[in-house]
Design a protein around this motif. Structure first.
Motif, short mmCIF file in Angstrom:
data_model
loop_
_atom_site.label_atom_id
_atom_site.label_comp_id
_atom_site.label_asym_id
_atom_site.label_seq_id
_atom_site.Cartn_x
_atom_site.Cartn_y
_atom_site.Cartn_z
N PRO A 1 0.82 -1.22 0.00
CA PRO A 1 0.00 0.00 0.00
C PRO A 1 0.85 1.27 0.00
N LEU A 2 0.31 2.29 -0.62
CA LEU A 2 0.95 3.59 -0.66
C LEU A 2 0.69 4.31 0.66
N THR A 3 1.74 4.86 1.25
CA THR A 3 1.61 5.65 2.47
C THR A 3 2.55 6.85 2.39
N ARG A 4 2.27 7.85 3.18
CA ARG A 4 3.17 9.00 3.26
C ARG A 4 4.54 8.57 3.75
N GLU A 5 4.56 7.59 4.66
CA GLU A 5 5.84 7.11 5.19
C GLU A 5 6.70 6.49 4.09
N ARG A 6 6.07 5.80 3.15
CA ARG A 6 6.84 5.24 2.02
C ARG A 6 7.41 6.34 1.15
N LEU A 7 6.64 7.39 0.93
CA LEU A 7 7.15 8.52 0.15
C LEU A 7 8.31 9.20 0.89
N GLU A 8 8.16 9.37 2.20
CA GLU A 8 9.23 9.97 2.99
C GLU A 8 10.49 9.11 2.93
N ALA A 9 10.33 7.79 3.00
CA ALA A 9 11.49 6.89 2.93
C ALA A 9 12.19 7.01 1.58
N LEU A 10 11.42 7.10 0.52
CA LEU A 10 11.99 7.26 -0.82
C LEU A 10 12.81 8.55 -0.88
N MET A 11 12.23 9.65 -0.40
CA MET A 11 12.92 10.93 -0.44
C MET A 11 14.17 10.93 0.44
N THR A 12 14.08 10.26 1.56
CA THR A 12 15.23 10.16 2.45
C THR A 12 16.35 9.34 1.81
N ARG A 13 16.00 8.21 1.18
CA ARG A 13 17.00 7.38 0.48
C ARG A 13 17.72 8.18 -0.59
N ARG A 14 17.00 9.04 -1.24
CA ARG A 14 17.59 9.84 -2.33
C ARG A 14 18.24 11.12 -1.82
N ALA B 1 1.70 21.92 -12.93
CA ALA B 1 1.88 20.68 -13.69
C ALA B 1 1.53 19.55 -12.73
N GLU B 2 0.84 18.53 -13.23
CA GLU B 2 0.35 17.48 -12.32
C GLU B 2 0.35 16.12 -13.00
N VAL B 3 0.85 15.13 -12.26
CA VAL B 3 0.77 13.73 -12.65
C VAL B 3 0.05 13.01 -11.52
N ALA B 4 -1.03 12.31 -11.84
CA ALA B 4 -1.79 11.56 -10.84
C ALA B 4 -1.84 10.10 -11.26
N THR B 5 -1.57 9.21 -10.31
CA THR B 5 -1.55 7.78 -10.58
C THR B 5 -2.33 7.05 -9.50
N ASP B 6 -3.26 6.21 -9.93
CA ASP B 6 -4.07 5.41 -9.01
C ASP B 6 -3.26 4.20 -8.56
N LEU B 7 -2.93 4.16 -7.28
CA LEU B 7 -2.14 3.05 -6.73
C LEU B 7 -2.94 2.27 -5.69
N ARG B 8 -4.26 2.16 -5.91
CA ARG B 8 -5.11 1.40 -4.98
C ARG B 8 -4.64 -0.03 -4.80
N SER B 9 -4.06 -0.59 -5.85
CA SER B 9 -3.56 -1.98 -5.77
C SER B 9 -2.17 -2.04 -5.17
N GLY B 10 -1.62 -0.89 -4.79
CA GLY B 10 -0.29 -0.84 -4.22
C GLY B 10 0.76 -0.69 -5.30
N ALA B 11 2.00 -0.62 -4.86
CA ALA B 11 3.14 -0.50 -5.77
C ALA B 11 4.37 -1.00 -5.05
N ASN B 12 5.28 -1.62 -5.79
CA ASN B 12 6.55 -1.95 -5.15
C ASN B 12 7.44 -0.70 -5.21
N ASP B 13 8.60 -0.76 -4.59
CA ASP B 13 9.44 0.43 -4.50
C ASP B 13 9.86 0.94 -5.87
N GLU B 14 10.19 0.05 -6.79
CA GLU B 14 10.61 0.47 -8.12
C GLU B 14 9.48 1.19 -8.85
N GLN B 15 8.27 0.68 -8.75
CA GLN B 15 7.13 1.32 -9.39
C GLN B 15 6.88 2.70 -8.79
N LEU B 16 6.95 2.79 -7.47
CA LEU B 16 6.73 4.08 -6.80
C LEU B 16 7.79 5.09 -7.23
#
Length: 166
Positions: free
Chosen positions: A17-30, A112-127
């Motif tokens: 599942p997509l969460t804010r914490e996953r987004l934060e982790a991605l940004m922190t890794r980068r 500018a906006e990109v919206a993606t439906d991730l109701r089915s979740g995403a792995n890290d590479e997809q995110l």
């Protein structure tokens, strides 16, 4: 990945599942600088343009990456700007671009906006690919705006990081 190629281990990873914490982790890794606003939304600045990473819809599983161009334009530019934005939207899938008046009436704001439906979740590479798409296509559009509407000499970037640095 091609149609007949074997998926990599990362691509084959089960979506989560997509969460804010996953987004934060991605940004922190980068090692990106980002902040969290009063609504709990993530944001940061790329090339003087502010980007937000919003989780919208129910169950907050649509990732919306919305960039705001670093400058405003006078309202007299509405007609030619709208024509430019429409041309962009017709010719490209991403990002969707739009204009609206600044809340305080000081000019036109371009997004500018990109919206993606991730109701089915995403792995890290997809995110990561969705985030990269939102940033890269948004920045590409903002570069086109900068070429069409060059900033007066000595104009500093208008935006600062949302919520400060990490």
């Amino acid at each position: 990945m091609g149609f007949f190629t074997k998926p990599t281990d990362a691509a084959a990873a089960a979506p989560t599942p997509l969460t804010r914490e996953r987004l934060e982790a991605l940004m922190t890794r980068r090692e990106w600088y980002f902040g969290v606003d009063d609504d709990g939304d993530l944001g940061g600045v790329w090339d003087d343009n502010t980007f937000y990473f919003l989780l919208v819809g129910e169950p907050r599983a649509i990732l919306q990456i919305r960039g705001r161009w670093s400058r405003t334009l006078p309202e007299t530019e509405l007609e030619p700007l709208t024509a430019l934005l429409n041309e962009w939207n017709v010719a490209r899938i991403w990002p969707k671009v739009f204009v609206r008046p600044e809340d305080d009436g000081s000019g036109l704001v371009v997004y500018a906006e990109v919206a993606t439906d991730l109701r089915s979740g995403a792995n890290d590479e997809q995110l990561e690919r969705v985030v990269d798409c939102g940033l890269a296509t948004g920045l590409s559009f903002f570069e086109a705006l900068d070429e069409r509407y060059p900033a007066p000499e000595g104009t500093p970037g208008a935006d600062v990081p949302v919520g400060g640095a990490r």
